[in-house]
Design a protein around this motif. Sequence first.
Motif, PDB file in Angstrom:
ATOM      1  N   ASP A  53       4.907  -0.344   5.267  1.00  0.00           N
ATOM      2  CA  ASP A  53       3.767  -0.277   4.586  1.00  0.00           C
ATOM      3  C   ASP A  53       3.241   1.389   4.742  1.00  0.00           C
ATOM      4  O   ASP A  53       2.823   1.852   5.506  1.00  0.00           O
ATOM      5  CB  ASP A  53       2.650  -1.396   5.441  1.00  0.00           C
ATOM      6  CG  ASP A  53       3.373  -2.714   5.466  1.00  0.00           C
ATOM      7  OD1 ASP A  53       3.625  -3.203   4.342  1.00  0.00           O
ATOM      8  OD2 ASP A  53       2.722  -3.643   6.365  1.00  0.00           O
ATOM      9  N   GLY A  54       2.578   1.568   3.606  1.00  0.00           N
ATOM     10  CA  GLY A  54       1.468   3.086   3.987  1.00  0.00           C
ATOM     11  C   GLY A  54       1.910   3.286   3.988  1.00  0.00           C
ATOM     12  O   GLY A  54       1.423   4.909   4.583  1.00  0.00           O
ATOM     13  N   ARG A 108       3.792   6.696   1.530  1.00  0.00           N
ATOM     14  CA  ARG A 108       3.665   7.957   0.555  1.00  0.00           C
ATOM     15  C   ARG A 108       3.693   8.816  -0.064  1.00  0.00           C
ATOM     16  O   ARG A 108       4.486   9.955   1.275  1.00  0.00           O
ATOM     17  CB  ARG A 108       1.185   8.482   0.567  1.00  0.00           C
ATOM     18  CG  ARG A 108       1.053   7.712   2.065  1.00  0.00           C
ATOM     19  CD  ARG A 108       0.267   6.423   0.856  1.00  0.00           C
ATOM     20  NE  ARG A 108      -0.960   6.614  -0.851  1.00  0.00           N
ATOM     21  CZ  ARG A 108      -1.784   5.879  -1.409  1.00  0.00           C
ATOM     22  NH1 ARG A 108      -0.403   4.787  -0.572  1.00  0.00           N
ATOM     23  NH2 ARG A 108      -1.825   6.201  -1.206  1.00  0.00           N
ATOM     24  N   TRP A 122       3.704   9.424   5.222  1.00  0.00           N
ATOM     25  CA  TRP A 122       3.058  10.823   4.584  1.00  0.00           C
ATOM     26  C   TRP A 122       4.341  11.731   3.855  1.00  0.00           C
ATOM     27  O   TRP A 122       4.700  13.101   4.698  1.00  0.00           O
ATOM     28  CB  TRP A 122       1.770  11.197   4.983  1.00  0.00           C
ATOM     29  CG  TRP A 122       1.045  12.646   3.767  1.00  0.00           C
ATOM     30  CD1 TRP A 122       1.761  12.407   2.265  1.00  0.00           C
ATOM     31  CD2 TRP A 122       0.321  13.670   3.634  1.00  0.00           C
ATOM     32  NE1 TRP A 122       1.071  13.384   1.703  1.00  0.00           N
ATOM     33  CE2 TRP A 122       0.064  14.207   2.573  1.00  0.00           C
ATOM     34  CE3 TRP A 122      -0.689  13.411   5.435  1.00  0.00           C
ATOM     35  CZ2 TRP A 122      -0.560  15.213   2.616  1.00  0.00           C
ATOM     36  CZ3 TRP A 122      -1.116  14.815   5.136  1.00  0.00           C
ATOM     37  CH2 TRP A 122      -1.499  15.651   3.982  1.00  0.00           C
ATOM     38  N   ASP A 178       7.333   5.534  12.240  1.00  0.00           N
ATOM     39  CA  ASP A 178       5.865   5.469  12.023  1.00  0.00           C
ATOM     40  C   ASP A 178       5.210   6.424  11.858  1.00  0.00           C
ATOM     41  O   ASP A 178       5.039   7.068  13.284  1.00  0.00           O
ATOM     42  CB  ASP A 178       5.056   3.739  12.954  1.00  0.00           C
ATOM     43  CG  ASP A 178       6.493   2.759  12.469  1.00  0.00           C
ATOM     44  OD1 ASP A 178       6.701   2.571  11.638  1.00  0.00           O
ATOM     45  OD2 ASP A 178       6.108   2.064  13.432  1.00  0.00           O
ATOM     46  N   HIS A 179       4.024   6.366  11.536  1.00  0.00           N
ATOM     47  CA  HIS A 179       2.845   7.622  11.367  1.00  0.00           C
ATOM     48  C   HIS A 179       3.019   8.984  11.084  1.00  0.00           C
ATOM     49  O   HIS A 179       2.680   9.867  12.305  1.00  0.00           O
ATOM     50  CB  HIS A 179       2.126   7.175  12.792  1.00  0.00           C
ATOM     51  CG  HIS A 179       1.358   5.700  13.437  1.00  0.00           C
ATOM     52  ND1 HIS A 179       1.194   5.526  12.672  1.00  0.00           N
ATOM     53  CD2 HIS A 179       2.682   4.888  13.977  1.00  0.00           C
ATOM     54  CE1 HIS A 179       0.558   3.680  13.355  1.00  0.00           C
ATOM     55  NE2 HIS A 179       2.062   3.408  13.319  1.00  0.00           N
ATOM     56  N   ASP A 239       5.886   2.623   9.303  1.00  0.00           N
ATOM     57  CA  ASP A 239       4.696   2.156   8.662  1.00  0.00           C
ATOM     58  C   ASP A 239       4.207   3.570   8.754  1.00  0.00           C
ATOM     59  O   ASP A 239       4.227   4.598   9.417  1.00  0.00           O
ATOM     60  CB  ASP A 239       4.568   1.328   8.966  1.00  0.00           C
ATOM     61  CG  ASP A 239       4.520  -0.256   8.677  1.00  0.00           C
ATOM     62  OD1 ASP A 239       5.229  -0.635   8.041  1.00  0.00           O
ATOM     63  OD2 ASP A 239       4.788  -1.170  10.233  1.00  0.00           O
ATOM     64  N   ASP A 240       2.667   3.743   7.464  1.00  0.00           N
ATOM     65  CA  ASP A 240       1.940   5.232   7.790  1.00  0.00           C
ATOM     66  C   ASP A 240       2.511   6.084   7.581  1.00  0.00           C
ATOM     67  O   ASP A 240       2.177   7.095   8.294  1.00  0.00           O
ATOM     68  CB  ASP A 240       0.715   4.751   8.919  1.00  0.00           C
ATOM     69  CG  ASP A 240       0.107   5.634   9.031  1.00  0.00           C
ATOM     70  OD1 ASP A 240      -0.222   6.774   7.759  1.00  0.00           O
ATOM     71  OD2 ASP A 240      -0.724   6.063  10.194  1.00  0.00           O
ATOM     72  N   ASP A 242       1.081  -1.006  -0.124  1.00  0.00           N
ATOM     73  CA  ASP A 242       0.351  -0.427   0.250  1.00  0.00           C
ATOM     74  C   ASP A 242       0.588   1.067   0.385  1.00  0.00           C
ATOM     75  O   ASP A 242       1.000   2.185   0.470  1.00  0.00           O
ATOM     76  CB  ASP A 242      -0.963  -0.420   1.000  1.00  0.00           C
ATOM     77  CG  ASP A 242      -1.947  -1.211   0.963  1.00  0.00           C
ATOM     78  OD1 ASP A 242      -2.565  -0.943   0.672  1.00  0.00           O
ATOM     79  OD2 ASP A 242      -2.225  -1.966   1.708  1.00  0.00           O
ATOM     80  N   CYS A 243       1.844   1.817  -0.831  1.00  0.00           N
ATOM     81  CA  CYS A 243       2.953   2.575  -0.658  1.00  0.00           C
ATOM     82  C   CYS A 243       2.784   3.308  -2.234  1.00  0.00           C
ATOM     83  O   CYS A 243       2.246   2.128  -3.427  1.00  0.00           O
ATOM     84  CB  CYS A 243       4.229   2.033  -0.836  1.00  0.00           C
ATOM     85  SG  CYS A 243       4.349   1.262   1.188  1.00  0.00           S
TER      86      CYS A 243
END
Length: 584
Positions: A100-101, A103, A140, A155-156, A137-138, A83-84
């Motif tokens: 994962d994730g 962007r 942006w 992360d995040h 992960d996660d 999901d990247c």
Amino acid sequence: MHPSAADGVRRIDFLPWEYDPTSPEAEAQAARQQELVAAGAQIGDGVFIAPNAAVFCDRLTIGDRSYVAALAYVTGDLTIGADCSINPYAVVRGEIRMGDGVRIGAHSSILGFNHRMSVDLPIHQQGTWSKGITLGDDVWIGSNATILDGVTVGDHVIIGASAVVTKDVPDWAVVAGNPARVIRDRRTETQDSPDVDEPRGPRGAGESRTADLATDLQSFAQRARDQAGDLLARCFEDGRFVDRPSALAGPLEPAVRPWADAVEVADLLLDAAPPGFEAADLIRRLAARQDPATGLIPAGDLSDRGLERAPTSDEPLLPTDGSASYHILSVGYAVRLLGGRLPHPVRAVRVLSDRDVVRALDARDWGAGAWGSGAAVDALATACALNIADFSAELDDGGTGPLYGLLGWLSARANPATGMWGAPQPARRWLQAVNGFYRLTRGSYAQLGLPLPYPEAAIDTVLEHAADPHLATPEGYTACNVLDIVHPLWLAAQQTGHRRAEGAAWAQAQLRRALRSWSDGAGFAFAPASDGADAVAGLQGTEMWLSIVWLLADYLGLADALGYRPRGVHNPDPLVRLAPVDER
């Protein structure tokens, strides 16, 4: 006019999130990906790689449902999670590990390598080397951002548009700027938190939220005033004030500070002495604990039984800094709130020379012990300020004592790069330094009405500390930790508007959280989200949080809605002002 496939520009290549693995495009994707697999790539299910993306990797692993958009430039040793997304024109090169994730915005550069820079050869002949970049992960990453080699992003995390990230980024952080700095922690954001980029207009969203917050402050203050008598009575047991009810917090030793806190709470909310007491009687009790020989105020019992024992203190003001030193602040201000003064000057500072102060402060730990060192400065400066305010006519030097030596040391030792006197530590990087900065500047610069030496640098450091994820945890969310951020921001804002919008965003979120922490009939707990005794509402927590609420509100221009203003330890006004040379 929209470009068409005939023009060589396809919508799907620039908007790859619209890719449907069951569509006719899947056949072309299978062929595209097979070329990469034949070269050693590992590609998951539902992946899209634009045919005009430049993908030339030594090693490539892509997880399920990830995509590489048009004209992205991807080389090196890459591991991309599920999901990247690598958006159009992004550059991802070198040794990169993504969770994962992740962007990655358009035109961003993730550069996991660097050129060698020896002086004996031209750079173009030296080749490259790599530490690698790790993205959690996660994550942006905004458009036009740059992440340089050697960085680990937690992360995040959110990385703002055009940021240049040169250092590691902790979990949950929001970073922006060049070089990128942490501006907040995502976990402190709520649906009520401000959006500093929202449009401003007639009764716009920002103005509406400000008006709502002012209304909330009015309601809170009225509720607190209505309940002040009950919360004070709740903390009066066996003839003495206690910090918290023993039935909830366990038995506590008789102490001086709860009496001072009760006086401050009553002054804030009732503009009077605590119900059931005359001001003169409270002055008598508090002043009775002062040791005439030193002027210090040792621990003791202010009940009628406790006052039968005469106070004595052989505790020096520096360098041990125990309870007798803190009582200079709490009792010194409480007596003044009641209309009195301490009966004796603080003679402990009278025996200290400028050289004694410099030696003592140089010997202190300004790393792991920066909070205690700042507390020592606070007590010393407060003792001098009280001597000036109340005994200047009786003391041969006007009560200043070693104050000028202290101020000289502070001016010489402040770090221009950080604005701090303390140094960062491996654990809780800026906690000690920022907490020490608050105590130090409260007693000196704020209490004497003097400007900070490096306000902009201090704001940068304090805002970096404010984004520490620990401060959003139940253990980290305490009155001390919030006060030690808001007071420096408030104090520095008297001199500069540097990063004011970021400070305001933090202050609004903190103010709303603080208002939700009030416990009806009991007040505030020191650590309202924690477990154990510190989660029990009491006098210290109530006094500190009432002052914090005022500082947060005043930083936002909303303090008038509260209808109270601290006049004690957290008084925003100087206790004394040193006279300029031309006024002496």
